[in-house]
Design a protein around this motif. Structure first.
Motif, PDB file in Angstrom:
ATOM      1  N   GLY A  57       1.073  -1.154   0.136  1.00 45.21           N
ATOM      2  CA  GLY A  57      -0.090   0.021   0.189  1.00 45.21           C
ATOM      3  C   GLY A  57       0.743   0.759  -0.230  1.00 45.21           C
ATOM      4  N   GLY A  58       0.314   2.038   0.270  1.00 53.47           N
ATOM      5  CA  GLY A  58       0.888   3.676  -0.044  1.00 53.47           C
ATOM      6  C   GLY A  58       0.039   5.013  -0.465  1.00 53.47           C
ATOM      7  N   ARG A  59       0.927   5.647  -1.024  1.00 51.03           N
ATOM      8  CA  ARG A  59       0.217   7.284  -0.930  1.00 51.03           C
ATOM      9  C   ARG A  59       0.683   7.680  -2.527  1.00 51.03           C
ATOM     10  NH1 ARG A  59       2.999   9.163   3.550  1.00 51.03           N
ATOM     11  NH2 ARG A  59       1.570   8.237   4.537  1.00 51.03           N
ATOM     12  N   LEU A  60       0.328   8.992  -3.268  1.00 48.25           N
ATOM     13  CA  LEU A  60       0.163   9.135  -4.046  1.00 48.25           C
ATOM     14  C   LEU A  60       0.463  11.215  -3.994  1.00 48.25           C
ATOM     15  CD1 LEU A  60       0.597   8.194  -8.050  1.00 48.25           C
ATOM     16  CD2 LEU A  60       0.113  10.791  -6.997  1.00 48.25           C
ATOM     17  N   LEU A  61       0.900  11.587  -3.801  1.00 49.00           N
ATOM     18  CA  LEU A  61       0.388  13.224  -4.009  1.00 49.00           C
ATOM     19  C   LEU A  61       1.215  13.547  -5.492  1.00 49.00           C
ATOM     20  CD1 LEU A  61       1.948  12.255  -1.348  1.00 49.00           C
ATOM     21  CD2 LEU A  61       2.539  14.542  -0.557  1.00 49.00           C
ATOM     22  N   PHE A  62      -0.350  14.004  -6.014  1.00 50.35           N
ATOM     23  CA  PHE A  62      -0.134  15.038  -7.422  1.00 50.35           C
ATOM     24  C   PHE A  62       0.181  16.563  -6.364  1.00 50.35           C
ATOM     25  CE2 PHE A  62      -2.851  11.679  -8.399  1.00 50.35           C
ATOM     26  CZ  PHE A  62      -2.710  11.199  -9.371  1.00 50.35           C
ATOM     27  N   GLY A  63       0.602  17.671  -7.146  1.00 50.82           N
ATOM     28  CA  GLY A  63       1.066  18.775  -6.586  1.00 50.82           C
ATOM     29  C   GLY A  63       2.312  18.463  -5.966  1.00 50.82           C
ATOM     30  N   VAL A  64       2.372  17.376  -6.264  1.00 50.32           N
ATOM     31  CA  VAL A  64       4.709  17.538  -5.224  1.00 50.32           C
ATOM     32  C   VAL A  64       5.731  17.319  -6.217  1.00 50.32           C
ATOM     33  CG1 VAL A  64       5.906  17.296  -3.496  1.00 50.32           C
ATOM     34  CG2 VAL A  64       3.426  16.908  -3.327  1.00 50.32           C
ATOM     35  N   THR A  65       6.499  17.841  -6.612  1.00 53.45           N
ATOM     36  CA  THR A  65       7.371  17.920  -7.427  1.00 53.45           C
ATOM     37  C   THR A  65       8.236  16.189  -7.173  1.00 53.45           C
ATOM     38  OG1 THR A  65       9.248  19.487  -7.210  1.00 53.45           O
ATOM     39  CG2 THR A  65       7.528  19.775  -8.619  1.00 53.45           C
ATOM     40  N   PRO A  66       8.845  15.872  -7.859  1.00 50.28           N
ATOM     41  CA  PRO A  66       9.698  14.670  -7.773  1.00 50.28           C
ATOM     42  C   PRO A  66      11.293  15.383  -6.290  1.00 50.28           C
ATOM     43  CG  PRO A  66       9.880  14.995  -9.804  1.00 50.28           C
ATOM     44  CD  PRO A  66       9.001  15.842  -9.801  1.00 50.28           C
ATOM     45  N   ASP A  67      11.984  16.280  -6.557  1.00 46.76           N
ATOM     46  CA  ASP A  67      12.556  16.345  -5.811  1.00 46.76           C
ATOM     47  C   ASP A  67      11.780  17.247  -4.615  1.00 46.76           C
ATOM     48  OD1 ASP A  67      11.660  18.454  -6.060  1.00 46.76           O
ATOM     49  OD2 ASP A  67      13.268  19.637  -7.077  1.00 46.76           O
ATOM     50  N   GLY A  68      10.184  16.905  -4.021  1.00 46.11           N
ATOM     51  CA  GLY A  68       9.574  17.181  -2.637  1.00 46.11           C
ATOM     52  C   GLY A  68       9.242  18.629  -3.316  1.00 46.11           C
TER      53      GLY A  68
END
Length: 497
Positions: A57-68
């Motif tokens: 399982g886990g989470r995905l955040l839209f609106g965050v760049t790969p570098d955080g």
């Protein structure tokens, strides 16, 4: 606020604070978390979620760049409609939770969370994906089949299939001894009957009036197992040297039930391992113990019986003794997402053969379920030996016990100079942790090493998990790990080498 419910997607209104988004972003991407700059990447995001649901399982955040960097995005009704549509293409159906979090006026982060799936493996648009670290890749055929087998395992596994033998082919004495031992340990109530069928039924080894394969594996008579149960086999060998095939001293292959195989393996180890004798000061009774604690070997053997793939007719358990080590191997890989690293820490017990494992526990062969490996390690380290090494080859699981005075091959493979071991011994023999300057001062007269050389040796020892660093700067101190301590007290020569 998110848009309304869509099939296969359950929005959640439990608030997530902006500060939590920042903390998640600061943790970076991992096997449980990934960032996407916008929902324009929703197809790739869905593949990642598929990999997560097939793992932990886990989470995905839209609106965050790969570098955080938390940048956010504009979210409209159509934005969420397209996201919902993308997340409907899972097979079996996946039910994630979604929330939008406003980080500044007009800019939102969308958080999509999934749990480990109950019906793995999952596919997205016909393809199964897996998560390896922070990378999502297509799942191979073998791994897909393994997950599928694990999914159907509860209701369709070898140990619960009707046996090819009958009740008369079982060892009634072993059945009664198992019951008596289980009662004595308080692990089963006394049924006030010693009828074999009733006892087996109490152990869950009778189904629809017939004994099942687990009953045969546990109690089958040795002379009745062939030709139907060739996998009820243990291979025993003593090699002179450190390589298989070098000067075989003794070799045996014996068929038998689980308890018979355990006894024969222990007898073989007693025969071929030096025995250390000591007197109990309270009873003046001599206690004989092989150089590797017998209870530790028993834990490894019991795990081999409990977790092996019994459906493989060509499978077996093996115990091979070399000059430098003992190997206990069982056919079949680790299952249910369990890794070798998980075995060294407390974890949930998920034996591949739960009925067999449960009977071994009731009999007292193992003291608990799920902590046998940790107990095995404590017994070995308590005897001053190296921590056992566990390896999952993909087709088998092997436990290696290192014999006194022997150095594992992996130590030699590190290519460390003798001076590195001198460092290890010096660190261990100090009562307190040692500063870099003291190590340099101790080594320079004899080895002529510069401070840079010593730093390099320390880092290589650290990479091998032989030493660890506490503190920073001038206050930093080096200490030995448990693995390093056991090496430092034993020396570094290998028998037969």
């Amino acid at each position: 606020m998110v848009a309304g419910y869509r099939r296969g997607v359950t929005p959640t209104y439990v608030p997530v604070e902006v500060s939590q988004i920042a903390r998640w972003a600061g943790e970076g991407e991992s096997d449980r978390q990934e960032f996407k700059e916008s929902t324009g990447q929703r197809t790739e995001a869905a593949k990642t979620l598929c990999g997560m649901v097939n793992l932990h399982g886990g989470r995905l955040l839209f609106g965050v760049t790969p570098d955080g960097r938390v940048a956010g995005q504009e979210v409209r009704e159509s934005t969420l409609e397209k996201l919902y549509e993308a997340l409907r293409a899972f097979d079996p159906e996946v039910t994630p939770t979604i929330e939008t979090v406003e980080i500044e006026p007009g800019r939102h982060v969308i958080v999509v969370t999934v749990r480990q799936g109950r019906y793995r493996p999952y596919r997205y648009r016909g393809t199964a994906y897996k998560r390896v670290g922070a990378v999502t890749t297509e799942m191979g055929r073998e791994e897909y089949q393994r997950l599928f087998l694990e999914q159907v395992h509860a209701s369709d596994r070898w140990e619960i299939e009707p046996a090819k033998l009958t009740l008369d082919d079982l060892d009634f004495g072993e059945i009664v001894r198992t019951l008596e031992d289980a009662i004595a340990r308080g692990r089963i109530g006394d049924p006030f009957s010693r009828d074999p069928v009733e006892v087996l039924r109490g152990f869950g080894l009778v189904k629809n009036g017939r004994i099942i394969n687990a009953a045969v594996a546990l109690f089958g008579r040795s002379d009745r197992l062939l030709p139907d149960y060739p996998q009820c086999l243990i291979k025993l060998a003593r090699f002179r040297g450190v390589v298989r095939g070098e000067r075989m001293v003794d070799e045996r292959q014996e068929h038998g039930n689980a308890f018979a195989l355990l006894r024969r393996a222990e007898e073989f180890c007693r025969q071929h391992l030096p025995i250390a004798a000591q007197l109990d000061p309270d009873s003046m009774v001599r206690l004989d113990e092989p150089e590797i604690p017998l209870l530790a070997l028993r834990e490894a053997l019991a795990n081999a019986v409990s977790h092996r793939d019994c459906s493989n007719a060509a499978g077996s358990i093996s115990v091979f003794i070399y000059d430098d080590r003992i190997e206990v191997t069982s056919i079949g890989p680790l299952h249910f997402g369990l890794s070798v690293a998980d075995l060294y820490v407390p974890h949930e017990s998920q034996p591949w053969n739960p009925l067999i494992a449960g009977t071994l526990y009731r009999r007292g062969v193992v003291d608990s379920l799920g902590s046998g490996v940790q107990r095995m390690i404590r017994l070995v380290e308590g005897a001053g030996q190296l921590t056992p090494r566990i390896e999952d080859t993909g087709t088998s699981v092997r436990v290696e016990f290192w014999r006194p005075g022997a150095t594992p091959q992996w130590i030699f493979d590190l290519g460390l100079p003798r001076s590195a071991f001198d460092v290890l011994v010096m660190i261990f023999t100090r009562r307190e942790s040692v500063a870099l300057r003291d190590i340099v001062a101790a080594l320079q007269p004899g080895a002529g090493l510069s401070e840079r050389d010593v730093r390099d040796l320390l880092q290589r020892l650290r990479d091998a998990d032989l030493i660890m660093l506490h503190g920073r700067g001038r206050g930093a101190r080096w200490t030995s790990t448990s693995r390093g301590r056991s090496l430092a007290t034993r020396g570094f020569s290998r028998p037969g080498g």
